[in-house]
Motif scaffolding. Structure first.
Motif, PDB file in Angstrom:
ATOM      1  N   MET A 228      41.822  46.010  57.166  1.00 44.45           N
ATOM      2  CA  MET A 228      43.015  45.547  56.454  1.00 44.45           C
ATOM      3  C   MET A 228      43.986  46.735  56.406  1.00 44.45           C
ATOM      4  O   MET A 228      43.725  47.766  57.008  1.00 44.45           O
ATOM      5  N   LYS A 229      45.086  46.559  55.680  1.00 41.45           N
ATOM      6  CA  LYS A 229      46.068  47.646  55.631  1.00 41.45           C
ATOM      7  C   LYS A 229      46.532  47.828  54.199  1.00 41.45           C
ATOM      8  O   LYS A 229      46.694  46.840  53.472  1.00 41.45           O
TER       9      LYS A 229
ATOM     10  N   LEU B 227      50.769  37.640  44.606  1.00 41.53           N
ATOM     11  CA  LEU B 227      49.732  37.244  45.554  1.00 41.53           C
ATOM     12  C   LEU B 227      50.283  36.218  46.538  1.00 41.53           C
ATOM     13  O   LEU B 227      50.851  35.210  46.123  1.00 41.53           O
ATOM     14  N   THR B 228      50.156  36.522  47.825  1.00 43.07           N
ATOM     15  CA  THR B 228      50.486  35.517  48.831  1.00 43.07           C
ATOM     16  C   THR B 228      49.254  35.357  49.709  1.00 43.07           C
ATOM     17  O   THR B 228      48.248  36.016  49.476  1.00 43.07           O
ATOM     18  N   ALA B 229      49.356  34.491  50.726  1.00 41.79           N
ATOM     19  CA  ALA B 229      48.182  34.239  51.569  1.00 41.79           C
ATOM     20  C   ALA B 229      47.735  35.502  52.305  1.00 41.79           C
ATOM     21  O   ALA B 229      46.585  35.650  52.654  1.00 41.79           O
ATOM     22  N   LYS B 230      48.676  36.434  52.505  1.00 36.46           N
ATOM     23  CA  LYS B 230      48.345  37.608  53.325  1.00 36.46           C
ATOM     24  C   LYS B 230      48.530  38.942  52.601  1.00 36.46           C
ATOM     25  O   LYS B 230      48.326  39.988  53.195  1.00 36.46           O
ATOM     26  N   GLU B 231      48.977  38.901  51.353  1.00 36.92           N
ATOM     27  CA  GLU B 231      49.315  40.150  50.660  1.00 36.92           C
ATOM     28  C   GLU B 231      48.887  40.142  49.205  1.00 36.92           C
ATOM     29  O   GLU B 231      48.904  39.100  48.552  1.00 36.92           O
ATOM     30  N   PHE B 232      48.540  41.314  48.703  1.00 33.90           N
ATOM     31  CA  PHE B 232      48.298  41.493  47.271  1.00 33.90           C
ATOM     32  C   PHE B 232      49.098  42.727  46.859  1.00 33.90           C
ATOM     33  O   PHE B 232      48.828  43.823  47.323  1.00 33.90           O
ATOM     34  N   THR B 233      50.107  42.509  46.020  1.00 32.21           N
ATOM     35  CA  THR B 233      50.993  43.614  45.656  1.00 32.21           C
ATOM     36  C   THR B 233      50.924  43.888  44.159  1.00 32.21           C
ATOM     37  O   THR B 233      50.934  42.954  43.353  1.00 32.21           O
TER      38      THR B 233
ATOM     39  N   GLN C 155      52.905  36.529  39.993  1.00 38.32           N
ATOM     40  CA  GLN C 155      53.572  35.537  40.829  1.00 38.32           C
ATOM     41  C   GLN C 155      52.578  35.176  41.933  1.00 38.32           C
ATOM     42  O   GLN C 155      52.217  36.003  42.766  1.00 38.32           O
ATOM     43  N   ILE C 156      52.103  33.925  41.859  1.00 34.36           N
ATOM     44  CA  ILE C 156      51.161  33.500  42.893  1.00 34.36           C
ATOM     45  C   ILE C 156      51.876  32.553  43.839  1.00 34.36           C
ATOM     46  O   ILE C 156      52.198  31.428  43.481  1.00 34.36           O
ATOM     47  N   VAL C 157      52.205  33.066  45.016  1.00 38.69           N
ATOM     48  CA  VAL C 157      52.953  32.275  45.987  1.00 38.69           C
ATOM     49  C   VAL C 157      52.001  31.313  46.694  1.00 38.69           C
ATOM     50  O   VAL C 157      52.284  30.151  46.879  1.00 38.69           O
ATOM     51  N   GLU C 158      50.863  31.851  47.069  1.00 33.34           N
ATOM     52  CA  GLU C 158      49.886  31.046  47.788  1.00 33.34           C
ATOM     53  C   GLU C 158      48.512  31.613  47.455  1.00 33.34           C
ATOM     54  O   GLU C 158      48.366  32.801  47.184  1.00 33.34           O
ATOM     55  N   LYS C 159      47.520  30.753  47.508  1.00 33.34           N
ATOM     56  CA  LYS C 159      46.174  31.220  47.178  1.00 33.34           C
ATOM     57  C   LYS C 159      45.610  32.036  48.343  1.00 33.34           C
ATOM     58  O   LYS C 159      45.478  31.519  49.450  1.00 33.34           O
ATOM     59  N   PRO C 160      45.319  33.307  48.101  1.00 34.55           N
ATOM     60  CA  PRO C 160      44.817  34.109  49.208  1.00 34.55           C
ATOM     61  C   PRO C 160      43.293  33.982  49.352  1.00 34.55           C
ATOM     62  O   PRO C 160      42.586  33.866  48.352  1.00 34.55           O
ATOM     63  N   THR C 161      42.832  33.982  50.578  1.00 33.86           N
ATOM     64  CA  THR C 161      41.391  34.107  50.779  1.00 33.86           C
ATOM     65  C   THR C 161      41.173  35.422  51.504  1.00 33.86           C
ATOM     66  O   THR C 161      41.740  35.657  52.556  1.00 33.86           O
ATOM     67  N   VAL C 162      40.375  36.274  50.879  1.00 33.93           N
ATOM     68  CA  VAL C 162      40.216  37.614  51.397  1.00 33.93           C
ATOM     69  C   VAL C 162      38.815  37.770  51.979  1.00 33.93           C
ATOM     70  O   VAL C 162      37.831  37.393  51.349  1.00 33.93           O
ATOM     71  N   PRO C 163      38.738  38.302  53.190  1.00 41.67           N
ATOM     72  CA  PRO C 163      37.430  38.449  53.813  1.00 41.67           C
ATOM     73  C   PRO C 163      36.639  39.632  53.250  1.00 41.67           C
ATOM     74  O   PRO C 163      36.429  40.629  53.912  1.00 41.67           O
ATOM     75  N   LEU C 164      36.207  39.511  52.010  1.00 40.90           N
ATOM     76  CA  LEU C 164      35.467  40.615  51.377  1.00 40.90           C
ATOM     77  C   LEU C 164      34.278  40.030  50.617  1.00 40.90           C
ATOM     78  O   LEU C 164      34.266  38.860  50.284  1.00 40.90           O
ATOM     79  N   THR C 165      33.317  40.903  50.329  1.00 44.15           N
ATOM     80  CA  THR C 165      32.245  40.442  49.444  1.00 44.15           C
ATOM     81  C   THR C 165      32.699  40.648  48.000  1.00 44.15           C
ATOM     82  O   THR C 165      33.612  41.424  47.736  1.00 44.15           O
ATOM     83  N   ASP C 166      32.026  39.960  47.078  1.00 46.37           N
ATOM     84  CA  ASP C 166      32.423  40.008  45.669  1.00 46.37           C
ATOM     85  C   ASP C 166      32.512  41.432  45.119  1.00 46.37           C
ATOM     86  O   ASP C 166      33.480  41.801  44.478  1.00 46.37           O
TER      87      ASP C 166
ATOM     88  N   MET D 201      59.035  53.519  39.585  1.00 45.50           N
ATOM     89  CA  MET D 201      58.331  52.301  39.980  1.00 45.50           C
ATOM     90  C   MET D 201      57.403  52.597  41.151  1.00 45.50           C
ATOM     91  O   MET D 201      57.798  53.230  42.119  1.00 45.50           O
ATOM     92  N   HIS D 202      56.148  52.129  41.018  1.00 43.83           N
ATOM     93  CA  HIS D 202      55.165  52.392  42.068  1.00 43.83           C
ATOM     94  C   HIS D 202      54.671  51.069  42.635  1.00 43.83           C
ATOM     95  O   HIS D 202      54.335  50.166  41.880  1.00 43.83           O
ATOM     96  N   THR D 203      54.636  50.963  43.934  1.00 47.72           N
ATOM     97  CA  THR D 203      54.206  49.715  44.571  1.00 47.72           C
ATOM     98  C   THR D 203      53.033  49.968  45.503  1.00 47.72           C
ATOM     99  O   THR D 203      53.092  50.850  46.363  1.00 47.72           O
ATOM    100  N   LEU D 204      51.979  49.214  45.278  1.00 51.57           N
ATOM    101  CA  LEU D 204      50.812  49.317  46.142  1.00 51.57           C
ATOM    102  C   LEU D 204      50.581  47.930  46.742  1.00 51.57           C
ATOM    103  O   LEU D 204      50.425  46.958  46.011  1.00 51.57           O
ATOM    104  N   THR D 205      50.604  47.846  48.067  1.00 57.20           N
ATOM    105  CA  THR D 205      50.427  46.536  48.707  1.00 57.20           C
ATOM    106  C   THR D 205      49.227  46.550  49.632  1.00 57.20           C
ATOM    107  O   THR D 205      49.057  47.474  50.418  1.00 57.20           O
ATOM    108  N   LEU D 206      48.428  45.518  49.475  1.00 56.06           N
ATOM    109  CA  LEU D 206      47.264  45.355  50.346  1.00 56.06           C
ATOM    110  C   LEU D 206      47.546  44.182  51.278  1.00 56.06           C
ATOM    111  O   LEU D 206      47.882  43.093  50.826  1.00 56.06           O
ATOM    112  N   TYR D 207      47.437  44.422  52.574  1.00 54.02           N
ATOM    113  CA  TYR D 207      47.633  43.343  53.558  1.00 54.02           C
ATOM    114  C   TYR D 207      46.281  42.946  54.126  1.00 54.02           C
ATOM    115  O   TYR D 207      45.525  43.805  54.544  1.00 54.02           O
TER     116      TYR D 207
END
Lengths: 225, 423
Positions: free
Chosen positions: B406-407, B355-361, B316-327, B416-422
């Motif tokens: 980040m968090k 995926l949202t603009a601020k989260e990857f779950t 489910q892609i809610v919004e395209k995230p841009t993540v401040p990371l190197t490849d 069920m296991h949930t891992l969320t990256l903010y």
């Protein structure tokens, strides 16, 4: 075939690995010597493309490590250093070829295949084993002269098994070689079994013999006798 | 609440309390003084009247005005000399309101020409109205002055505090930017205040010690990882040699496999350690990564395993995230997060990616967790059932996440296991 690309320029690295993956190769791209050494320690590669000027040192270190390990990897240096002296140092350290930057992808590709042929097929353009023939440049193979239609993974699998005749290859090695280094993340290699099964079936349907021997609990071996 | 605000808050609360008490005291004192002055003026007035009375005998009635009433009464009988001062309430005929008055009542006797003594009463009442108005104005002026004082002193206090604590904030800033992992030295701004200079010296000495220890530890880790490499390579190449020999029995193969598995695990562990120690020093360069394409290429690459495990993958892609990371870091992050979701999954399970603009779950099915979720990110915490995992994957994720501010959060509900990256 599986390629290790050591190139610190992210953009060039991305383009090159994309290009390589399009021409039927698995390509692992790293940007530093420390990452390259880690890869070399954990996995096997058919060909390594190594840039010399890297942020944490000279790419020659990677070549030395490959040679120390006794890896059968073919090594091509890709570097902007054009002096004869630099080329000689590189080749003397153990590189098989030297391609100065900038280069055309088609030239790099030709050199990769040429090196691969030399390493595995005595320099021949096609490789024949009993009724099986492989034409690496065309990604084709045939049995008793009749075309054998394989999926990309099956073709890679056959090429890998054949270029390692009589060697027991464990499933993990096969998985990382054909599907990529990330595959050591997984625990179950049942998918390797499925692909081997399909390959065997296709060879058999074309009237070929079954040379792939299952080694219990470990993996597979392509037996030539 | 920060230091400055807290200081100002205490100052304001305390000042209001002191000023309120001061205001009350001033009010009380002023009323007492005013009442005393009023009674003195009443006494003076009464003395004048009494003097006249004594000199002339009877005097005519005064004209009284509201607010100032003079009443003289005469009595048949002589009265004893007596003076009473008190409060009373008198109705104002003009406003029809009851008003507070201070009165003075003087009784005494005068003798007329015949020598006959008769009594008199002089009552002088004066209204508090004027006094009260005066007091109210006084209090108002006092409060205005107080409020002005609070504001001016408050601002002054704020300015002084900010000036005095400035080096402290400088130190705080340097401390929060300090990371021994980057082998930086702690740079503290010099101060004119002795205490801050002492603090600077103590902190600098501490950071030097930390840097030294960290450097030594890092060197040790690097040495160890380097030293372990050789024996592991020997084990693995011997395994490879042995594997090629003919006539290996099934038990032989089992032993060989377990030797290789253990060596591979050791090798991976070693490399992970190496990676962690290098990631610390690696310049945390910020790029921008298209996480969607990283996720898609991972899924494409792992399609065969996903198929063979019969996993259902939904996204489910809610919004395209841009993540401040190197490849490469994004790649490590995604492959560890999704790799775990595949590895610890069950046959026929599912993986859901959001995926949202601020989260990857990543939500995946799996076995029920046999330990507390909080222990998940600790190094070397690994599940009993999966022998191969070195238990370092999640701590690598955590390391990357920490470096890039980040968090990451893990939670579980039965299988069920949930891992969320903010980010």
């Amino acid at each position: 075939m599986k390629i290790l690309l050591v190139e610190d320029d992210a953009e060039l690295g991305k383009t090159l690995s994309g290009f390589m993956e399009n021409v039927n190769s698995t390509c692992e791209h790293v940007q530093s010597i420390s990452d390259a050494l880690m890869k070399v320690d954990l996995y096997e590669y058919d060909i390594a493309l190594i840039d010399r000027v890297l942020p944490d040192g000279d790419g020659l270190e990677v070549i030395k490590e490959l040679k120390n390990k006794g890896a059968k990897t073919g090594i091509i240096i890709i570097s902007a250093m054009k002096d004869t002296e630099d080329k000689v140092t590189g080749l003397n350290t153990g590189a098989d070829d030297y391609l100065p930057k900038p280069f055309h992808f088609s030239e790099l590709n030709a050199r990769i295949f040429s090196l691969f042929r030399r390493l595995h097929f005595d320099g021949n353009k096609s490789f024949h084993f009993k009724e099986i023939s492989i034409y690496p440049e065309k990604f084709e193979c045939s049995i008793n002269g009749r075309d054998l239609k394989l999926t990309r993974k099956e073709y890679d699998l056959l090429l890998f098994l054949l270029s390692n005749k009589n060697r027991v290859l464990n499933k993990e090695l096969i998985a990382t070689h054909i599907w990529g280094d990330n595959y050591d993340l997984v625990d179950s290699f049942d998918f390797v079994y499925n692909h081997v099964k399909n390959l065997r079936k296709k060879i058999k349907e074309r009237g070929g013999s079954d040379y792939i021997k299952t080694i219990y609990g470990i993996g597979y071996k392509f037996e030539s006798n | 609440m920060n230091l400055l605000n807290r200081t100002i808050l205490y100052y304001v609360v305390f000042s209001i309390m002191v000023f309120a008490l001061g205001g009350y005291l001033i009010h009380r004192l002023a009323s007492v003084i005013l009442v005393r002055q009023m009674s003195q003026s009443l006494m003076f007035e009464e003395q004048l009247i009494e003097d006249k009375l004594l000199s002339f005998g009877e005097i005519p009635k005064f004209n009284t005005t509201p607010g100032h009433i003079v009443d003289i009464q005469y009595h048949e009988n002589p009265l004893r000399q007596n003076q009473v001062v008190g409060d009373t309430v008198i109705n104002n005929p003009f406003t029809q309101r009851d008003e507070d008055y201070l009165y003075l009542k003087e009784t005494g006797s005068i003798s007329d020409s015949t020598g006959f003594y008769r009594g008199y009463t002089i009552i002088i009442s004066r209204s508090f109205e004027d006094t009260n108005t005066f007091l109210a104005r006084l209090i108002m002026i006092i409060w205005l002055v107080f409020i002005l004082l609070i504001i001016v002193l408050g601002l002054f206090n704020f300015w002084i505090s900010r000036r005095v604590w400035k080096p402290f904030y400088g130190i705080l800033e340097s401390l929060s930017a300090y990371d021994p992992g980057n082998l930086q030295y702690l740079e503290l701004p010099p101060s004119e205040t002795d205490e801050f200079n002492t603090l600077n010296q103590a902190l600098t000495a501490m950071s030097e010690k930390i840097n030294r220890n960290f450097g030594e530890l890092k060197e040790l880790v690097e040495d160890i990882t380097h030293e372990i490499k050789a024996p592991v390579t020997i084990i693995r190449s011997n395994y490879e040699q042995l594997l090629q020999s003919d006539n290996l029995t099934e038990p032989n193969l089992k032993h060989l496999k377990s030797i290789n598995d253990a060596a591979a695990r050791l090798s991976r562990l070693n490399n992970t350690l190496n990676l962690i120690s290098h990631k610390n020093t690696r310049i945390s360069s910020r790029g921008e990564v298209d996480l969607i394409s990283v996720v898609h290429s991972f899924l494409l690459n792992f399609d065969d395993v996903i198929q063979s495990m019969g996993l259902r993958v939904s996204e489910q892609i809610v919004e395209k995230p841009t993540v401040p990371l190197t490849d490469d870091l994004a790649d490590i992050l995604v492959s560890n997060m999704l790799g775990n979701a595949i590895k610890h999954n069950v046959q026929g399970g599912s993986i859901h990616i959001r995926l949202t603009a601020k989260e990857f779950t990543v939500v995946n099915t799996g076995k029920v967790l046999d330990r507390h979720p909080d222990q998940m990110f600790r190094r070397h915490e690994k599940s009993e059932t999966k022998e191969k995992s070195p238990g370092l994957g999640l701590s690598i994720i955590k390391k990357i996440v920490e470096i890039h501010q980040m968090k990451i959060q893990y939670s579980t509900d039965r299988n069920m296991h949930t891992l969320t990256l903010y980010f």
